[in-house]
Scaffold this motif. Structure first.
Motif, mmCIF file in Angstrom:
data_model
loop_
_atom_site.group_PDB
_atom_site.id
_atom_site.type_symbol
_atom_site.label_atom_id
_atom_site.label_comp_id
_atom_site.label_asym_id
_atom_site.label_seq_id
_atom_site.Cartn_x
_atom_site.Cartn_y
_atom_site.Cartn_z
ATOM 1 N N GLN A 10 0.826 -1.202 0.000
ATOM 2 C CA GLN A 10 0.000 0.000 0.000
ATOM 3 C C GLN A 10 0.863 1.256 0.000
ATOM 4 O OE1 GLN A 10 -2.544 -0.634 3.439
ATOM 5 N NE2 GLN A 10 -4.302 -0.674 2.074
ATOM 6 N N VAL A 17 1.825 6.741 -6.941
ATOM 7 C CA VAL A 17 0.789 7.654 -7.425
ATOM 8 C C VAL A 17 1.166 9.100 -7.092
ATOM 9 C CG1 VAL A 17 -1.630 8.334 -7.138
ATOM 10 C CG2 VAL A 17 -1.046 5.934 -7.404
ATOM 11 N N LEU A 38 0.701 5.663 -12.556
ATOM 12 C CA LEU A 38 -0.618 5.820 -11.962
ATOM 13 C C LEU A 38 -1.365 4.488 -11.895
ATOM 14 C CD1 LEU A 38 -2.860 7.776 -10.937
ATOM 15 C CD2 LEU A 38 -3.657 7.838 -13.297
ATOM 16 N N SER A 42 -1.841 2.381 -8.420
ATOM 17 C CA SER A 42 -3.204 2.109 -7.966
ATOM 18 C C SER A 42 -3.437 0.617 -7.803
ATOM 19 C CB SER A 42 -4.220 2.679 -8.959
ATOM 20 O OG SER A 42 -4.092 4.062 -9.063
ATOM 21 N N TYR A 46 -4.320 -1.392 -4.239
ATOM 22 C CA TYR A 46 -5.506 -2.215 -4.004
ATOM 23 C C TYR A 46 -5.174 -3.684 -3.773
ATOM 24 C CZ TYR A 46 -8.334 1.835 -4.853
ATOM 25 O OH TYR A 46 -8.898 3.076 -4.757
#
Length: 57
Positions: A10, A17, A38, A42, A46
């Motif tokens: 994470q 990002v 990006l 991301s 997730y």
């Protein structure tokens, strides 16, 4: 252990990002590298959330 691996993923995703955001602001445009950062950041964020949730049980 999975909790910490997920947390690390994470953090790396969030940092990716953030770097993409600042790189685009300094250049004034977003190129292919920023798009990859990006999407990859991301996705890593997730996946890290999923892994962290599995490790917390």
């Amino acid at each position: 252990m999975l909790f910490y691996i997920g947390l690390g993923m994470q953090l790396v995703g969030f940092a990716s990002v953030g770097l993409c955001l600042f790189a685009g602001m300094t250049k004034g445009d977003y190129g292919q590298l920023e798009l990859i950062q990006l999407i990859g950041g991301s996705l890593m964020f997730y996946v890290g959330t999923f892994v962290k949730g599995r490790g917390a049980k």
